[in-house]
Motif scaffolding. Structure first.
Motif, PDB file in Angstrom:
ATOM      1  N   SER A   1      40.277  38.966  37.245  1.00  0.00           N
ATOM      2  CA  SER A   1      40.162  39.760  36.018  1.00  0.00           C
ATOM      3  C   SER A   1      41.355  39.525  35.098  1.00  0.00           C
ATOM      4  CB  SER A   1      40.047  41.248  36.352  1.00  0.00           C
ATOM      5  OG  SER A   1      38.848  41.542  37.026  1.00  0.00           O
ATOM      6  N   CYS A   2      42.544  39.428  35.678  1.00  0.00           N
ATOM      7  CA  CYS A   2      43.746  39.205  34.877  1.00  0.00           C
ATOM      8  C   CYS A   2      43.735  37.823  34.240  1.00  0.00           C
ATOM      9  CB  CYS A   2      44.987  39.393  35.735  1.00  0.00           C
ATOM     10  SG  CYS A   2      45.279  41.116  36.210  1.00  0.00           S
ATOM     11  N   GLN A   3      43.239  36.826  34.974  1.00  0.00           N
ATOM     12  CA  GLN A   3      43.147  35.488  34.408  1.00  0.00           C
ATOM     13  C   GLN A   3      42.210  35.477  33.205  1.00  0.00           C
ATOM     14  OE1 GLN A   3      44.851  32.420  35.753  1.00  0.00           O
ATOM     15  NE2 GLN A   3      44.391  32.097  33.581  1.00  0.00           N
ATOM     16  N   LYS A   4      41.083  36.185  33.313  1.00  0.00           N
ATOM     17  CA  LYS A   4      40.143  36.264  32.193  1.00  0.00           C
ATOM     18  C   LYS A   4      40.777  36.990  30.997  1.00  0.00           C
ATOM     19  CE  LYS A   4      35.900  36.235  35.001  1.00  0.00           C
ATOM     20  NZ  LYS A   4      34.728  37.038  35.437  1.00  0.00           N
ATOM     21  N   ALA A   5      41.485  38.070  31.287  1.00  0.00           N
ATOM     22  CA  ALA A   5      42.126  38.830  30.209  1.00  0.00           C
ATOM     23  C   ALA A   5      43.184  37.987  29.513  1.00  0.00           C
ATOM     24  CB  ALA A   5      42.745  40.110  30.757  1.00  0.00           C
ATOM     25  N   PHE A   6      43.915  37.195  30.288  1.00  0.00           N
ATOM     26  CA  PHE A   6      44.951  36.343  29.708  1.00  0.00           C
ATOM     27  C   PHE A   6      44.340  35.180  28.931  1.00  0.00           C
ATOM     28  CE2 PHE A   6      48.046  32.881  29.839  1.00  0.00           C
ATOM     29  CZ  PHE A   6      49.166  33.524  29.328  1.00  0.00           C
ATOM     30  N   ASP A   7      43.300  34.576  29.492  1.00  0.00           N
ATOM     31  CA  ASP A   7      42.654  33.445  28.813  1.00  0.00           C
ATOM     32  C   ASP A   7      42.042  33.864  27.482  1.00  0.00           C
ATOM     33  OD1 ASP A   7      43.338  31.783  30.891  1.00  0.00           O
ATOM     34  OD2 ASP A   7      41.382  31.890  31.890  1.00  0.00           O
ATOM     35  N   GLY A   8      41.610  35.119  27.389  1.00  0.00           N
ATOM     36  CA  GLY A   8      41.007  35.608  26.158  1.00  0.00           C
ATOM     37  C   GLY A   8      41.981  36.297  25.221  1.00  0.00           C
ATOM     38  N   ALA A   9      43.276  36.198  25.514  1.00  0.00           N
ATOM     39  CA  ALA A   9      44.290  36.875  24.698  1.00  0.00           C
ATOM     40  C   ALA A   9      44.458  36.186  23.349  1.00  0.00           C
ATOM     41  CB  ALA A   9      45.619  36.916  25.444  1.00  0.00           C
TER      42      ALA A   9
ATOM     43  N   ALA B   1      37.923  45.782  32.825  1.00  0.00           N
ATOM     44  CA  ALA B   1      37.112  45.586  34.029  1.00  0.00           C
ATOM     45  C   ALA B   1      37.959  45.384  35.278  1.00  0.00           C
ATOM     46  CB  ALA B   1      36.190  44.382  33.838  1.00  0.00           C
ATOM     47  N   CYS B   2      39.263  45.212  35.108  1.00  0.00           N
ATOM     48  CA  CYS B   2      40.157  44.967  36.240  1.00  0.00           C
ATOM     49  C   CYS B   2      40.373  46.249  37.039  1.00  0.00           C
ATOM     50  CB  CYS B   2      41.502  44.441  35.732  1.00  0.00           C
ATOM     51  SG  CYS B   2      42.656  44.018  37.041  1.00  0.00           S
TER      52      CYS B   2
ATOM     53  N   PHE C   1      45.225  38.578  48.503  1.00  0.00           N
ATOM     54  CA  PHE C   1      44.907  39.923  48.960  1.00  0.00           C
ATOM     55  C   PHE C   1      43.971  40.695  48.027  1.00  0.00           C
ATOM     56  CE2 PHE C   1      49.289  39.083  50.620  1.00  0.00           C
ATOM     57  CZ  PHE C   1      48.897  38.850  51.938  1.00  0.00           C
ATOM     58  N   ARG C   2      44.063  40.425  46.718  1.00  0.00           N
ATOM     59  CA  ARG C   2      43.200  41.096  45.751  1.00  0.00           C
ATOM     60  C   ARG C   2      42.682  40.074  44.745  1.00  0.00           C
ATOM     61  NH1 ARG C   2      42.845  46.611  45.366  1.00  0.00           N
ATOM     62  NH2 ARG C   2      41.082  45.994  44.060  1.00  0.00           N
ATOM     63  N   PRO C   3      41.784  39.177  45.183  1.00  0.00           N
ATOM     64  CA  PRO C   3      41.271  38.154  44.259  1.00  0.00           C
ATOM     65  C   PRO C   3      40.529  38.752  43.075  1.00  0.00           C
ATOM     66  CG  PRO C   3      40.026  38.205  46.320  1.00  0.00           C
ATOM     67  CD  PRO C   3      41.238  39.040  46.538  1.00  0.00           C
ATOM     68  N   ASP C   4      39.956  39.948  43.243  1.00  0.00           N
ATOM     69  CA  ASP C   4      39.256  40.579  42.122  1.00  0.00           C
ATOM     70  C   ASP C   4      40.223  40.910  40.994  1.00  0.00           C
ATOM     71  OD1 ASP C   4      40.518  42.412  43.814  1.00  0.00           O
ATOM     72  OD2 ASP C   4      39.025  43.998  43.495  1.00  0.00           O
ATOM     73  N   ILE C   5      41.419  41.405  41.329  1.00  0.00           N
ATOM     74  CA  ILE C   5      42.425  41.697  40.309  1.00  0.00           C
ATOM     75  C   ILE C   5      42.918  40.401  39.670  1.00  0.00           C
ATOM     76  CG2 ILE C   5      44.741  42.619  39.899  1.00  0.00           C
ATOM     77  CD1 ILE C   5      44.232  44.697  42.031  1.00  0.00           C
ATOM     78  N   ALA C   6      43.203  39.398  40.504  1.00  0.00           N
ATOM     79  CA  ALA C   6      43.718  38.123  39.990  1.00  0.00           C
ATOM     80  C   ALA C   6      42.729  37.478  39.026  1.00  0.00           C
ATOM     81  CB  ALA C   6      44.024  37.183  41.148  1.00  0.00           C
TER      82      ALA C   6
ATOM     83  N   GLY D   1      45.654  51.545  30.559  1.00  0.00           N
ATOM     84  CA  GLY D   1      46.485  51.491  31.748  1.00  0.00           C
ATOM     85  C   GLY D   1      45.684  51.105  32.981  1.00  0.00           C
ATOM     86  N   ARG D   2      46.128  50.063  33.699  1.00  0.00           N
ATOM     87  CA  ARG D   2      45.473  49.638  34.940  1.00  0.00           C
ATOM     88  C   ARG D   2      46.472  49.558  36.088  1.00  0.00           C
ATOM     89  NH1 ARG D   2      41.397  51.441  34.432  1.00  0.00           N
ATOM     90  NH2 ARG D   2      40.289  50.151  35.937  1.00  0.00           N
ATOM     91  N   ASN D   3      47.586  50.277  35.994  1.00  0.00           N
ATOM     92  CA  ASN D   3      48.619  50.316  37.018  1.00  0.00           C
ATOM     93  C   ASN D   3      49.418  49.001  37.029  1.00  0.00           C
ATOM     94  OD1 ASN D   3      50.179  51.261  39.279  1.00  0.00           O
ATOM     95  ND2 ASN D   3      48.434  52.530  39.883  1.00  0.00           N
ATOM     96  N   THR D   4      50.345  48.882  37.983  1.00  0.00           N
ATOM     97  CA  THR D   4      51.345  47.822  37.893  1.00  0.00           C
ATOM     98  C   THR D   4      50.867  46.451  38.365  1.00  0.00           C
ATOM     99  OG1 THR D   4      52.221  48.570  40.022  1.00  0.00           O
ATOM    100  CG2 THR D   4      53.312  49.373  38.022  1.00  0.00           C
ATOM    101  N   ALA D   5      49.964  46.386  39.340  1.00  0.00           N
ATOM    102  CA  ALA D   5      49.557  45.068  39.856  1.00  0.00           C
ATOM    103  C   ALA D   5      48.929  44.188  38.769  1.00  0.00           C
ATOM    104  CB  ALA D   5      48.606  45.232  41.045  1.00  0.00           C
ATOM    105  N   PRO D   6      47.955  44.680  37.987  1.00  0.00           N
ATOM    106  CA  PRO D   6      47.413  43.853  36.907  1.00  0.00           C
ATOM    107  C   PRO D   6      48.427  43.562  35.798  1.00  0.00           C
ATOM    108  CG  PRO D   6      45.888  45.620  37.481  1.00  0.00           C
ATOM    109  CD  PRO D   6      47.198  45.925  38.146  1.00  0.00           C
ATOM    110  N   THR D   7      49.228  44.548  35.438  1.00  0.00           N
ATOM    111  CA  THR D   7      50.197  44.355  34.360  1.00  0.00           C
ATOM    112  C   THR D   7      51.180  43.245  34.702  1.00  0.00           C
ATOM    113  OG1 THR D   7      50.023  46.675  33.706  1.00  0.00           O
ATOM    114  CG2 THR D   7      51.971  45.483  32.968  1.00  0.00           C
ATOM    115  N   VAL D   8      51.683  43.270  35.917  1.00  0.00           N
ATOM    116  CA  VAL D   8      52.634  42.234  36.333  1.00  0.00           C
ATOM    117  C   VAL D   8      51.941  40.880  36.445  1.00  0.00           C
ATOM    118  CG1 VAL D   8      54.179  41.513  38.194  1.00  0.00           C
ATOM    119  CG2 VAL D   8      54.156  43.896  37.439  1.00  0.00           C
ATOM    120  N   ALA D   9      50.662  40.877  36.809  1.00  0.00           N
ATOM    121  CA  ALA D   9      49.927  39.613  36.921  1.00  0.00           C
ATOM    122  C   ALA D   9      49.807  38.909  35.574  1.00  0.00           C
ATOM    123  CB  ALA D   9      48.538  39.867  37.507  1.00  0.00           C
ATOM    124  N   VAL D  10      49.438  39.628  34.526  1.00  0.00           N
ATOM    125  CA  VAL D  10      49.316  38.978  33.219  1.00  0.00           C
ATOM    126  C   VAL D  10      50.683  38.566  32.683  1.00  0.00           C
ATOM    127  CG1 VAL D  10      47.086  40.000  32.603  1.00  0.00           C
ATOM    128  CG2 VAL D  10      49.192  41.249  32.081  1.00  0.00           C
ATOM    129  N   ALA D  11      51.720  39.343  33.023  1.00  0.00           N
ATOM    130  CA  ALA D  11      53.070  38.936  32.637  1.00  0.00           C
ATOM    131  C   ALA D  11      53.462  37.645  33.355  1.00  0.00           C
ATOM    132  CB  ALA D  11      54.069  40.046  32.958  1.00  0.00           C
TER     133      ALA D  11
END
Length: 472
Positions: A221-229, A245-246, A214-219, A86-96
């Motif tokens: 990390s999510c891109q990396k997680a999605f690219d490696g899915a 790591a997000c 506003f949160r490039p670090d989250i964006a 669980g990484r809360n809603t901002a990362p979850t919605v980003a990968v979606a």
């Protein structure tokens, strides 16, 4: 533009212990009807021409339960995306959002938690269509619930000016943290404030733009997680290291409180996030004394209470304003004014390294389920159900032997190099260290009794060699 529902089905729901647990959280439980809260959320989206098939996000440990609950109501999802943690809603919605943009560059995301109650479905549909007007123009829309009282358990949104050309949509003037009682009373009297529902509608591309700003670090990390899915059976599995790591952050803190395009749509839809036992009591129909009861319950001189019996007879006499919840391995009694303290019980269970906050005695598996019947020194007895076509992994145990007795159905048993078909009243012995497998080749559920014996009987004493469900 097409609307894609994104259902957030993660979370543990500790405030509804002892019914909600880590292995079976509240969104997967039938709290308000015969269907689970997840199924009710999905049913609200059926026969709605504006909506595309839903995308679901959930924890890895709940993936088979989520898939089975969708199958049971005949819904084929766009995808089931697995969060490594669980990484809360901002990362979850980003990968979606990243997933949806592969399908449709103009996708609108309707973000809905899986554990909310919405009593007025037509009003909910109307609110979504109002929000769509603003979202198509690039707004980040959220749904504000018209308060029914001075609730201190919710955040609030103050609306500003009405949006031109988008009826029922308002600019967000500010977000307010959970207030104290006097402040909440002022908010309700003001009528410009709404409860913050945690539901959203926006273009996937706009959300990612604002998150990157506003949160490039989250964006990133999510891109990396999605690219490696990768695809895993019917699931979409994110890269574990990148997602872990997000930073953990909510949509509210990461985007909504910073964007200049935040819009609120006030809505009266019979909404509740069912965040406590008293909240559940408040939305269920009670008797003439204000009592809500479920199961085998006897009440005498009881008022304004909630009594829920899951496995045995529960009698309550001469009390008021209580919540009593019984399961096979725990009983909780709490005053309705103190239900927010239930999470302290869960914290204590964790501290004492107990398991009552993790699983029930009835545990679901992708092949079926098992239930603990008895446990003593060097032995354990379980009732096992294997669904038609279900197959346990080819496995072995270092510390325990097992004896299986078929109660009903047909069992195909592998033990070492021998395969044996067992029917009702037949049994087989599995020695310590033997490779073995159990499967149901029939068309009816297989029920059997398992007797374990040995020095250690923990569930982690399993070495898997083959598993059709690809578990570790």
């Amino acid at each position: 533009m097409k609307i894609y529902p994104v259902i957030l089905a993660g979370g543990s729901g500790t405030r509804l212990w002892p019914l909600s647990r880590e292995a079976l959280p509240k969104q997967l439980l039938p709290l308000c009807s015969q269907q689970s809260m997840l199924q009710e959320t999905l049913q609200r989206l059926i026969d709605w021409p504006e909506l595309m098939p839903p995308l679901l996000t959930c924890g890895n440990e709940h993936r088979f339960l989520v898939a089975e609950q969708l199958r049971a109501i005949g819904i084929e999802p766009l995808a089931i995306m697995l969060e490594p943690e669980g990484r809360n809603t901002a990362p979850t919605v980003a990968v979606a959002a990243l997933h949806l943009l592969q399908q449709d560059k103009d996708a609108l995301m309707l973000v809905l938690p899986a554990d909310h109650v919405i009593a007025d479905v037509p009003a909910f549909h109307a609110a979504v269509l109002r929000a769509q007007q603003a979202a198509e123009k690039g707004a980040i829309a959220t749904f504000g619930i018209v308060p029914s009282g001075p609730e201190t358990g919710y955040g609030y949104i103050r609306r500003g000016a009405a949006l031109p050309g988008a009826e029922g949509c308002y600019a967000v003037e500010r977000f307010v943290e959970k207030p104290d009682r006097p402040t909440a009373e002022k908010f309700v009297a003001d009528e410009a404030y709404s409860w913050n529902s945690g539901m959203f509608l926006f273009r996937a591309s706009r959300y990612l733009e604002e998150l990157s700003a506003f949160r490039p670090d989250i964006a990133q990390s999510c891109q990396k997680a999605f690219d490696g899915a990768r695809k895993d059976l019917d699931f979409f599995r994110l890269d574990e290291a990148a997602f872990a790591a997000c930073p953990s952050e909510s949509i509210d803190y990461a985007v909504m409180e910073h964007t200049k395009d935040a819009v609120v749509v006030p809505a009266e839809i019979g909404w509740s996030d069912v965040g406590s036992w008293s909240a559940l009591w408040g939305i269920l129909e009670g008797d003439s004394d204000g009592n809500v009861s479920r199961g085998d319950v006897y009440l005498d001189d009881v008022q304004n209470s909630m009594i829920r019996a899951e496995s045995r007879f529960v009698a309550v006499i001469g009390v008021k304003d209580l919540v009593v919840v019984e399961t096979k391995d725990a009983v909780m009694v709490v005053h309705k004014d103190q239900v927010q303290q239930v999470k302290k019980i869960v914290a204590q269970l964790k501290k004492n390294k107990r398991t009552e906050h993790i699983t029930h005695t009835h545990v679901y598996r992708p092949w079926g389920s098992y239930e603990g019947i008895d446990l003593g020194e060097r032995f354990q007895v379980k009732r096992i159900t294997v669904n038609p076509g279900g197959k346990l992994s080819l496995q072995m145990h270092h510390h325990r032997a097992e004896h299986w007795v078929v109660v009903s159905g047909t069992a195909m048993v592998t033990c070492g190099d021998v395969e044996k078909l067992l029917v009702e009243n037949e049994s087989v012995y599995i020695p310590i260290g033997s490779k073995h497998r159990l499967e149901n080749p029939g068309k009816l559920p297989l029920h059997l009794i398992e007797v374990q014996s040995g020095a250690y009987l923990g569930e982690d004493d399993i070495v898997r060699f083959e598993d059709i469900y690809k578990r570790n």
